[in-house]
Motif scaffolding. Structure first.
Motif, PDB file in Angstrom:
ATOM      1  N   PHE B   7      96.656  98.812  68.691  1.00 21.28           N
ATOM      2  CA  PHE B   7      96.611  98.662  67.061  1.00 21.28           C
ATOM      3  C   PHE B   7      97.397  97.677  66.731  1.00 21.28           C
ATOM      4  CE2 PHE B   7      93.532 101.817  65.765  1.00 21.28           C
ATOM      5  CZ  PHE B   7      93.458 102.594  66.647  1.00 21.28           C
ATOM      6  N   LYS B   8      97.033  97.063  65.722  1.00 18.21           N
ATOM      7  CA  LYS B   8      97.747  96.124  65.011  1.00 18.21           C
ATOM      8  C   LYS B   8      97.190  96.131  63.408  1.00 18.21           C
ATOM      9  CE  LYS B   8      98.950  91.398  64.653  1.00 18.21           C
ATOM     10  NZ  LYS B   8      98.574  89.880  65.059  1.00 18.21           N
ATOM     11  N   VAL B   9      98.220  96.206  62.569  1.00 18.05           N
ATOM     12  CA  VAL B   9      97.696  96.178  61.075  1.00 18.05           C
ATOM     13  C   VAL B   9      97.887  94.905  60.534  1.00 18.05           C
ATOM     14  CG1 VAL B   9      98.183  97.228  58.983  1.00 18.05           C
ATOM     15  CG2 VAL B   9      98.720  98.530  61.171  1.00 18.05           C
ATOM     16  N   ASN B  10      96.612  94.539  60.013  1.00 15.39           N
ATOM     17  CA  ASN B  10      97.239  93.074  59.554  1.00 15.39           C
ATOM     18  C   ASN B  10      96.535  93.280  57.643  1.00 15.39           C
ATOM     19  OD1 ASN B  10      93.948  92.977  59.143  1.00 15.39           O
ATOM     20  ND2 ASN B  10      94.285  91.887  61.182  1.00 15.39           N
ATOM     21  N   THR B  11      96.418  92.293  57.029  1.00 14.94           N
ATOM     22  CA  THR B  11      96.096  92.315  55.410  1.00 14.94           C
ATOM     23  C   THR B  11      94.782  92.903  55.146  1.00 14.94           C
ATOM     24  OG1 THR B  11      95.724  90.070  55.547  1.00 14.94           O
ATOM     25  CG2 THR B  11      97.888  90.808  54.508  1.00 14.94           C
ATOM     26  N   ARG B  12      93.937  92.610  56.342  1.00 11.20           N
ATOM     27  CA  ARG B  12      92.532  92.865  56.104  1.00 11.20           C
ATOM     28  C   ARG B  12      92.191  94.213  56.566  1.00 11.20           C
ATOM     29  NH1 ARG B  12      89.199  88.474  58.869  1.00 11.20           N
ATOM     30  NH2 ARG B  12      90.877  88.957  60.669  1.00 11.20           N
ATOM     31  N   GLY B  13      93.028  94.815  57.245  1.00 12.90           N
ATOM     32  CA  GLY B  13      92.503  96.220  57.724  1.00 12.90           C
ATOM     33  C   GLY B  13      93.327  96.252  59.218  1.00 12.90           C
ATOM     34  N   VAL B  14      92.660  97.185  59.976  1.00 15.74           N
ATOM     35  CA  VAL B  14      93.359  97.350  61.315  1.00 15.74           C
ATOM     36  C   VAL B  14      92.589  96.821  62.349  1.00 15.74           C
ATOM     37  CG1 VAL B  14      93.907  99.289  62.930  1.00 15.74           C
ATOM     38  CG2 VAL B  14      94.256  99.705  60.384  1.00 15.74           C
ATOM     39  N   LEU B  15      93.317  96.216  63.288  1.00 11.50           N
ATOM     40  CA  LEU B  15      92.604  95.392  64.410  1.00 11.50           C
ATOM     41  C   LEU B  15      92.981  96.383  65.621  1.00 11.50           C
ATOM     42  CD1 LEU B  15      91.466  92.795  65.288  1.00 11.50           C
ATOM     43  CD2 LEU B  15      93.897  92.208  65.955  1.00 11.50           C
ATOM     44  N   LEU B  16      91.787  96.643  66.289  1.00  9.69           N
ATOM     45  CA  LEU B  16      91.898  97.318  67.404  1.00  9.69           C
ATOM     46  C   LEU B  16      91.703  96.604  68.671  1.00  9.69           C
ATOM     47  CD1 LEU B  16      90.085 100.993  67.537  1.00  9.69           C
ATOM     48  CD2 LEU B  16      90.460  99.813  69.688  1.00  9.69           C
ATOM     49  N   ASN B  17      92.482  96.318  69.416  1.00  9.42           N
ATOM     50  CA  ASN B  17      92.226  95.643  70.807  1.00  9.42           C
ATOM     51  C   ASN B  17      91.892  96.495  71.899  1.00  9.42           C
ATOM     52  OD1 ASN B  17      93.537  93.275  69.261  1.00  9.42           O
ATOM     53  ND2 ASN B  17      95.411  94.545  69.084  1.00  9.42           N
ATOM     54  N   LEU B  18      90.894  96.304  72.420  1.00 12.45           N
ATOM     55  CA  LEU B  18      90.595  96.956  73.812  1.00 12.45           C
ATOM     56  C   LEU B  18      91.081  96.107  74.930  1.00 12.45           C
ATOM     57  CD1 LEU B  18      86.643  97.786  72.784  1.00 12.45           C
ATOM     58  CD2 LEU B  18      88.832  98.997  72.270  1.00 12.45           C
ATOM     59  N   ASN B  19      91.548  97.009  75.798  1.00  7.95           N
ATOM     60  CA  ASN B  19      92.000  96.327  76.932  1.00  7.95           C
ATOM     61  C   ASN B  19      90.959  96.303  78.050  1.00  7.95           C
ATOM     62  OD1 ASN B  19      93.460  96.006  79.200  1.00  7.95           O
ATOM     63  ND2 ASN B  19      95.215  97.278  78.956  1.00  7.95           N
ATOM     64  N   PRO B  20      90.811  95.003  78.290  1.00  5.69           N
ATOM     65  CA  PRO B  20      89.739  94.601  79.347  1.00  5.69           C
ATOM     66  C   PRO B  20      89.991  95.121  80.843  1.00  5.69           C
ATOM     67  CG  PRO B  20      90.854  92.661  78.395  1.00  5.69           C
ATOM     68  CD  PRO B  20      91.553  93.796  77.915  1.00  5.69           C
ATOM     69  N   GLU B  21      91.298  95.446  81.011  1.00  3.65           N
ATOM     70  CA  GLU B  21      91.470  95.769  82.131  1.00  3.65           C
ATOM     71  C   GLU B  21      91.466  97.233  82.591  1.00  3.65           C
ATOM     72  OE1 GLU B  21      94.423  92.095  82.193  1.00  3.65           O
ATOM     73  OE2 GLU B  21      95.702  94.118  82.572  1.00  3.65           O
ATOM     74  N   VAL B  22      91.146  97.831  81.611  1.00 10.41           N
ATOM     75  CA  VAL B  22      90.756  99.351  81.670  1.00 10.41           C
ATOM     76  C   VAL B  22      89.578  99.690  82.066  1.00 10.41           C
ATOM     77  CG1 VAL B  22      91.082 101.543  80.456  1.00 10.41           C
ATOM     78  CG2 VAL B  22      92.948  99.941  80.460  1.00 10.41           C
ATOM     79  N   LYS B  23      89.266 100.666  82.798  1.00 10.16           N
ATOM     80  CA  LYS B  23      87.956 101.278  83.118  1.00 10.16           C
ATOM     81  C   LYS B  23      87.166 101.557  81.823  1.00 10.16           C
ATOM     82  CE  LYS B  23      87.739 102.680  87.758  1.00 10.16           C
ATOM     83  NZ  LYS B  23      88.725 103.432  88.079  1.00 10.16           N
TER      84      LYS B  23
END
Ligand SMILES: Nc1ncnc2c1ncn2[C@@H]1O[C@H](COP(=O)(O)OP(=O)(O)OP(=O)(O)O)[C@@H](O)[C@H]1O
Ligand SMILES: [Mg+2]
Lengths: 264, 204
Positions: B7-23
């Motif tokens: 997760f990353k929080v920014n001024t617009r909301g929450v960014l959820l980064n999906l990990n491309p290396e995970v099944k």
């Protein structure tokens, strides 16, 4: 003259705001102050009854803000003290009949002519509460030794702070030392520890308060009651006197309270 | 770190980064767990799903959407593919919000960061943090640390007598009896150990 505006509030209903207002007003008047009581409980007025002036009401606070009459016409002079006045609430209207701005104007006008203006706040945290605190310089919170009342008092302190009314005082009403000692009632220092504000006084449970309320004679007019004495002492503390708490509490307790409120 | 998402929080909301290396199956599982543990933390928040570098089939996207919309009262969900900073997974752990003063009954604060309170948290007050909660005073109200599922989150207070403490998906209450009226301050720490919240004296 620049009088002080004090609001008596609590959050929870029925804890003794009106009783405290009537008695502090009377006690302050007995100490030669010019005092005006304002009943801000529009629609559920009863300060007039408690102080025994119900049958003299002609105009009320809504008449004043709606300019149906002049302020002086609505003020009722007390039958026992000619330096004590009451501005009654309207009974046939509701809390929206007055705005916070109008309350501010009203208290500022009264300030010029009075030493103390004491406002009896309605229970709750809605419009009536907002009106009642609008013009106040200081707040006194009344609570009883019950968890729910203390919780509400804490909520009120937070709301008062948000409105810029800092450092309110608290009065603990209806305490029964026999029950506290048996551990059946909240301890005074437990309450002060949670609320973390200055304790202005403790008023014992006193059946004579009920009698005096029904007769329309504030209990401070009686010499020998403990509750009356406690309320008179509170009035003196409001005037800046430093008085120790009454011997209702055990010695150690008094010391603890002092420590907590920062007196010792 | 190999977690399925960050997760990353920014001024617009929450960014959820999906990990491309995970099944995909693992991603799904972890997302589900997270949704279940997150309670209402995302209420009113915009969620940005960063699928940068991922390769999903259409029905996989649908499945993800189904899971994500399980965050209670989440506002809008967007897809993005901006170059992510997925190495920053602990970023919000470093951000801390400082609250000056006591929180009283009816007051509620909520930040996706750590929260430090210079005062008490009274009964009826509520603190919700994405990370740790540190109270330089008495805790008697409700605290939810690691509210977005961070199990390592901890709650520290000078006096720990909460109505309720939650860490990630775990809940614990103070014992009903025996609230000690001890006036001495004894800093304590609550954290999750073996699937339960434990409290220990803080050794500094
Ligand atoms: N110290 C006391 N001992 C005994 N009875 C008391 C005491 N204080 C208040 N009472 C009684 O409690 C009742 C409620 O008091 P009061 O009307 O002053 O409360 P209030 O806070 O103004 O209520 P409301 O929220 O309805 O305006 C009254 O009947 C009063 O006589
Ligand atoms: Mg009343």
């Amino acid at each position: 003259m620049a009088g002080k505006v004090i609001v008596i509030t609590s959050g929870k209903g029925g804890v003794g705001k009106t009783t405290v207002t009537a008695n502090l007003g009377t006690a302050l008047a007995m100490d030669d102050n010019r005092v005006c009581l304002i009943d801000a409980d529009i629609g559920l007025r009863n300060l007039d009854v408690v102080i025994g002036l119900e049958n003299r009401i002609v105009y009320d606070i809504v008449d004043v803000v709606e300019k149906n009459c002049r302020l002086e016409q609505a003020l009722i002079r007390d039958k026992r003290h000619n330096n004590l006045f009451l501005l009654p609430a309207a009974q046939t209207r509701d809390k929206t009949a007055v705005t916070p701005y109008q309350m501010k104007e009203l208290t500022n006008t009264l300030r010029e002519d009075m030493d103390y203006i004491i406002i009896d706040c309605p229970a709750g945290i809605e419009q009536g509460f907002k009106n009642a605190i609008a013009g106040a310089d200081q707040a006194i919170i009344v609570t009883t030794p019950e968890v729910s009342a203390v919780r509400d008092a804490d909520r009120i302190i937070g709301l008062l702070e948000a409105e810029g009314l800092k450092d309110p005082d608290v009065i603990i009403n209806r305490i029964r030392m026999d029950m506290v000692e048996k551990g059946n009632m909240m301890d005074i220092d437990d309450m002060i520890e949670i609320l973390a504000i200055n304790l202005l006084g403790v008023v014992p449970e006193d059946e004579y308060i009920v009698v005096s309320t029904n007769k329309g004679e504030p209990i401070v007019l009686q010499d020998k009651t403990k509750a009356g004495q406690a309320l008179k002492n509170i009035a003196r503390r409001i005037q800046g006197e430093e008085l120790p708490l009454m011997s209702l509490e055990r010695d150690t307790l008094v010391k603890k309270i002092k420590r907590i409120v920062g007196l010792a | 770190m190999n977690s399925a998402f960050t997760f990353k929080v920014n001024t617009r909301g929450v960014l959820l980064n999906l990990n491309p290396e995970v099944k995909f199956e693992i991603l799904k599982e972890e997302l589900k767990n997270h949704v279940n543990g997150a309670s209402t933390f995302f209420a009113g928040v915009d969620l940005y799903l960063n699928i940068d570098g991922c390769c999903f089939q259409a029905d996989q996207v649908r499945e993800i959407m189904d899971i994500i919309s399980g965050y209670q009262d989440v506002n809008n969900i967007y897809f993005t593919s901006k170059g992510s900073s997925s190495k920053n997974e602990n970023r919000y752990k470093r951000d801390t919000v400082l609250i000056k003063g006591t929180l009283r009954s009816g007051q509620k604060i909520k930040y996706p960061t750590n929260i430090v309170i210079l005062g008490d948290v009274n009964p009826g007050a509520e603190v919700i943090a994405g990370g740790d909660v540190i109270i330089l005073g008495k805790l008697r109200g409700v605290v939810h640390a690691g509210a977005r599922g961070m199990v390592e989150a901890q709650v520290i207070a000078f006096k720990l007598q909460p109505t309720q403490v939650r860490i990630a998906g775990y809940i614990s209450r103070s014992p009903e009896e025996g609230i000690s009226s001890e006036k001495l301050f004894k800093p304590e720490r609550a954290y999750v150990k073996d699937s339960a919240i434990v409290v220990e004296e803080l050794s500094i």
